[in-house]
Design a protein around this motif. Structure first.
Motif, PDB file in Angstrom:
ATOM      1  N   GLN A 201     -17.991 -40.792  58.055  1.00  0.00           N
ATOM      2  CA  GLN A 201     -18.839 -42.156  58.167  1.00  0.00           C
ATOM      3  C   GLN A 201     -19.656 -42.486  59.185  1.00  0.00           C
ATOM      4  O   GLN A 201     -19.414 -42.118  60.075  1.00  0.00           O
ATOM      5  N   THR A 202     -20.885 -42.872  58.812  1.00  0.00           N
ATOM      6  CA  THR A 202     -21.798 -43.096  59.570  1.00  0.00           C
ATOM      7  C   THR A 202     -22.024 -44.613  59.373  1.00  0.00           C
ATOM      8  O   THR A 202     -22.445 -45.333  58.196  1.00  0.00           O
ATOM      9  N   THR A 203     -22.205 -45.466  60.681  1.00  0.00           N
ATOM     10  CA  THR A 203     -22.669 -46.890  60.308  1.00  0.00           C
ATOM     11  C   THR A 203     -24.100 -46.928  60.963  1.00  0.00           C
ATOM     12  O   THR A 203     -24.237 -46.747  62.140  1.00  0.00           O
TER      13      THR A 203
ATOM     14  N   SER B 258     -21.199 -41.460  64.445  1.00  0.00           N
ATOM     15  CA  SER B 258     -20.602 -40.965  63.341  1.00  0.00           C
ATOM     16  C   SER B 258     -19.259 -40.514  63.346  1.00  0.00           C
ATOM     17  O   SER B 258     -19.063 -39.992  64.489  1.00  0.00           O
TER      18      SER B 258
ATOM     19  N   ARG C 178     -22.556 -48.625  55.951  1.00  0.00           N
ATOM     20  CA  ARG C 178     -21.834 -47.455  56.171  1.00  0.00           C
ATOM     21  C   ARG C 178     -22.155 -46.300  55.045  1.00  0.00           C
ATOM     22  O   ARG C 178     -21.824 -46.687  53.845  1.00  0.00           O
ATOM     23  N   THR C 179     -22.190 -45.125  55.334  1.00  0.00           N
ATOM     24  CA  THR C 179     -22.376 -43.969  54.355  1.00  0.00           C
ATOM     25  C   THR C 179     -21.251 -42.950  54.613  1.00  0.00           C
ATOM     26  O   THR C 179     -20.736 -42.959  55.813  1.00  0.00           O
ATOM     27  N   ARG C 180     -20.780 -42.379  53.618  1.00  0.00           N
ATOM     28  CA  ARG C 180     -19.500 -41.534  53.732  1.00  0.00           C
ATOM     29  C   ARG C 180     -20.105 -40.316  52.802  1.00  0.00           C
ATOM     30  O   ARG C 180     -20.323 -40.073  51.748  1.00  0.00           O
TER      31      ARG C 180
ATOM     32  N   GLU D  99     -18.667 -48.988  49.562  1.00  0.00           N
ATOM     33  CA  GLU D  99     -17.092 -48.944  50.087  1.00  0.00           C
ATOM     34  C   GLU D  99     -16.206 -48.765  49.162  1.00  0.00           C
ATOM     35  O   GLU D  99     -16.364 -49.036  47.908  1.00  0.00           O
TER      36      GLU D  99
END
Length: 864
Positions: A134-136, A110, A145-147, A172
């Motif tokens: 940001q987590t992938t 992360s 990807r979450t933000r 995105e």
């Protein structure tokens, strides 16, 4: 006073210069340092963790007891990495202050970004300004990807981060306008992400679509995107129908163990009460299984039709479903798929999905258990089947229980000078049904008028209270029917000096039927004219010898491609088939004579029939392949009965063979044409023409085209024509068109649709008029009949839809209009609207609504 020197930090971290002295003011010089693992006792560091620093400039301030790294500073502590324009370490407070393009990557991958961070020296705790995380993770094989962003956040012990006035999204940002809000986001007064429990908590939150608030929740929680399994509530399921009322199902998932879990789903509906569902799943080292139970004690059973068309006489209704897969070793596996219901309408009435339920025209649930083994050149499969009818017009006593069905197939190299390939095939099938399944043959020009469904006329069928070959077809016999079959075959291909391929072959087939018929007890059970009923055990042997000859002529014309012309001839010598029509036929009722079956040794689809007599199959094919990708193939041929009894001329108890194109000495002509100008477009056509006058008996043609990248359109169109086959129950031709297309309006938006046209429905009205006119002319009483031509292009099925899909969202809306056959024998339409929304990492929801005005096939009462 500032000083750059090789010093040791005493207050919590020790600094060891790894290379030379650093000159003050050298902004482009590289300073590499290591902070030794002498952390303060309270921090309890891991023995092997130390802090590594890379920066353009390293400054030590002994007066203020600080160390500052400037210019692309990068600090490594264990698996955590801190990057910033400027990092200052306060040795007195053991705090790290990072400013300018700050980026913190933790051990999970992360990424936390912000303008300013205040952290402990192990980067686990602290405060962050203008934070973005940001987590992938991998979702269905694709990176997701979450933000999370907030003006200020607090990081606690490296396990929990609290965000004030934060937003969360998996979308995105827009490349051209990053300032615009994402497609969807959650805004909350506080968001807490716990990396220990892998949970995200939202307080005082609002869901926004395109920046517009659409839903408010004072509190809810969701699993961290990296979590695949976590105890908690799942996406609700909403239900609305006239029979059930309005309600919702709230699934609750319980993660009992990494290898097993339980999902409980109470569904509250206003008219019927509470539908309870529970699903248990468990994985093992060698497989997995699941079981789902459903049940309800209905409050308003009268919302459904009375028996035998519905379940109005039942208070409790339910189902059990189970599925298992186990790998015994690398060659053997076993499993089951089981569906059990209290009544045939339950799954449909309560919108319970099951992949083992077929819904195309006929509804049935198929339960099976199996054992499968696979060797290098062998195959073993043992299965059992139970078919549960889910249609009002089907009689369960006519449905067979099939167990066991055992197949074994083994191939080996021929011994010594024999060479070639030896093959052994065996099959054991046993089935039991309570009542004989009869079908009456349609009466010629005899129709019944059905004004309730638009004035359409339907053919009258012969009555089969007692079996007679002229009026009845037997689809399945009552009682127990067991058959054991075995076939040994050999073949070998020789290529002579002229390039001709010769393939001699031979096989020996043996079948034994064991019948224990049920002659009484149910309607339509009189089948005493079938000899095997009284014979008990009956055997049949079929030896054969034959040869297949092919002579390919190949020419390479360079840019014009490689052209191949190949004549084909095949001769098979066998004795005549015995006991035609005097043995059961359960698995060989599907006979389609076309280019794919022309050179088959035995053209029947199953073991219950065996082709006999001396027969020649002749034909040829032409193909061309060009360097540019053009491909074409043409094929034509026919089959000739030379001597012996033509197996297709004498129909069995289901009349299989008659009206097939093979019943005459010289068969119909079959052909195929396929053209592919490139890899995106393919045209294919198949035909069967009458041997005597070339009249059309069967024709199929279609095109599959993908026009990208010039046009974002995928489409297919197919036309089918089948001539009349009165002996098989089809009194006039069947003709139709099906078409489907998907058009991508943008890379994210698409529309799709499919249609099915029945081109023969108008024949009902025409034939009914001819029959009525004949009767009127013979006895002119009353008004003369009025001819109604009907609808040539009758829309039998329709599906239209549109949707949107991107990296974070999927939305689709579909309308489906499909044909159903009801208990009254009339044709109606099943009209359904299906709406589905998926917000990645949050969940998905769908709403399915039937829009029929009156439906009888699903057991729902028309009077509410």
């Amino acid at each position: 006073m500032r000083k750059v020197a090789d010093i040791t930090v005493q207050a919590g971290l020790a600094l060891l210069l790894l290379s030379g002295a650093i000159t003050a003011g050298a902004s482009q010089a590289l300073a590499q340092s290591a902070f030794e693992n002498k952390l303060a006792a309270a921090s309890k560091p891991k023995p092997n963790e130390r802090l590594l620093v890379e920066a353009a400039e390293l400054i030590y301030d002994n007066d203020h007891n600080t160390v500052t790294a400037r210019g692309n500073a990068e600090l490594h502590y264990g698996a955590r990495i801190l990057q910033a324009d400027r990092v200052r370490y306060d040795r007195g407070t053991s705090r790290v202050f990072a400013e300018g393009n700050v980026r913190l990557t933790d051990e999970t991958g992360s990424v936390v970004t912000g303008e300013r961070m205040e952290l402990t020296d192990d980067f686990k705790s602290g405060f962050i300004d203008s934070l973005r995380i940001q987590t992938t993770v991998q979702s269905k094989g694709q990176p997701l990807r979450t933000r999370i962003s907030a003006p200020r956040a607090e990081r606690i012990d490296g396990e929990q981060t609290s965000f004030d006035y934060a937003t969360y999204t998996a979308c995105e940002p827009c490349k051209d306008h990053p300032e615009r809000p994402p497609l969807w986001q959650i805004k909350a007064a506080k968001i807490i992400q716990n990396s220990e429990t892998h949970t995200i908590y939202y307080e005082d939150s609002t869901l926004e679509i395109g920046g517009i608030p659409i839903a408010y929740l004072p509190y809810f929680e969701s699993a961290d995107p990296s979590v695949k399994r976590k105890t908690g509530f799942l996406t609700p399921r909403f239900v609305t129908s006239t029979a059930l009322g309005t309600g919702a199902g709230i699934p609750y998932f319980i993660n009992l163990d990494p290898s097993y879990d339980l999902t409980i789903t109470p569904t509250f509906v206003s008219r019927q009460g509470v539908l309870g569902q529970a699903e248990y799943r468990q994985r093992f080292d060698n497989g997995q299984f699941s079981i789902r139970l459903s049940g309800i004690s209905q409050q308003t059973p009268s919302a459904f039709l009375p028996g035998p068309l519905g379940a109005a006489d039942r208070d409790f209704r339910g189902s059990v479903e189970s599925k298992g897969r186990f790998y015994i070793n690398d060659r053997w596996r076993m499993g089951w798929d089981v569906v059990g219901v209290t009544d045939k309408w339950f799954l449909d009435n309560y919108r319970i999905r099951n992949q083992n339920v077929t819904t195309d025209y006929f509804r049935e649930a198929v339960s099976t258990a199996y054992l499968i083994g696979q060797g290098d050149r062998s195959w073993f499969e043992a299965r059992g089947y139970y078919f549960k009818s889910l249609s009002s017009f089907d009689w369960q006593k006519e449905q067979p229980i099939v167990a066991p069905v055992i197949d074994y197939d083994k191939r080996i190299n021929g011994p010594g000078v024999l060479g070639g390939e030896l093959r052994l095939q065996t099959n054991l099938t046993s089935m039991t049904r309570d009542a004989t399944d009869f079908q009456g043959i349609p009466r010629t020009n005899a129709y019944v008028f059905s004004p309730s469904v638009g004035g359409v006329n339907y053919p009258l069928y012969e009555t089969c209270s007692t079996f007679t070959r002229s009026t009845c077809l037997v689809r399945g016999l009552a009682g127990t029917d067991t058959r054991l079959s075995a076939q040994a075959s050999w073949r070998r291909t020789f290529i002579d000096d002229y390039g001709m391929a010769w393939t001699p072959f031979t096989y020996l087939r043996a079948d034994t039927f064991f019948d224990s018929p049920s002659l009484t007890g149910y309607q339509n059970a009189n089948v005493s004219s079938i000899a095997s009923v009284n014979d008990g055990a009956v055997s049949r042997v079929m030896p054969a010898i034959g040869i297949d000859w092919r002579y390919p002529f190949v020419s390479d014309f360079g840019a014009l491609g490689v052209h191949t012309i190949e004549p084909i001839a095949q001769v098979i010598a066998r004795p005549s088939e015995t006991r035609i029509g005097r043995l059961p036929n359960e698995d060989a009722q599907s006979l389609v004579f076309d280019d794919t079956s022309l050179f088959e040794w035995d053209k029947f689809s199953g073991y219950d029939r065996v082709e006999g007599g001396i027969r020649a199959n002749v034909g040829g094919q032409y193909s061309v392949v060009t360097p540019s990708g053009w491909y074409a193939n043409l094929m034509a041929g026919e089959s000739i009965a030379i001597a012996g009894v033509n197996s297709f001329r004498r129909g069995d108890i289901a009349n299989v063979g008659l009206d097939s194109g093979l019943e005459n000495q010289y068969s119909d002509f079959v052909g195929r044409a396929q053209v592919s100008p490139n890899k995106n477009i393919s045209f294919i056509a198949r035909t069967r023409l009458a041997q005597n006058d070339f009249s059309l008996n069967r024709f199929e043609a279609g095109v599959i085209a993908r026009f990208a990248p010039f046009l974002p359109l995928d489409t297919s169109v197919f036309y089918s024509y089948n001539g009349a086959q009165p002996a098989l129950g089809f009194d006039h031709r069947r003709e139709g068109i099906t078409a489907s297309a998907t058009y991508h309006v943008t890379p994210n938006w698409f529309v799709s649709g499919s249609v099915l046209f029945d081109l023969t429905r108008y024949l009902d009205n025409r034939d009914f008029y001819n029959d009525a006119l004949t009767n009127y002319l013979a006895n002119p009483v009353g008004a003369p009949p009025v001819y109604s031509p009907g609808d040539r292009f009758f829309l039998t099925g329709l599906s239209v839809g549109a949707g949107y899909q991107d990296e974070c969202t999927t939305v689709s809306l579909n309308y489906i209009n499909s044909p159903i056959a009801t208990a009254l024998g009339t044709r109606e339409k099943n009209q359904t609207v299906l709406f589905r929304v998926e917000l990645k990492t949050l969940g998905e929801a769908d709403l399915k609504q039937n829009v029929n005005t009156i439906t009888t096939a699903d057991g729902i009462s028309a009077v509410r």
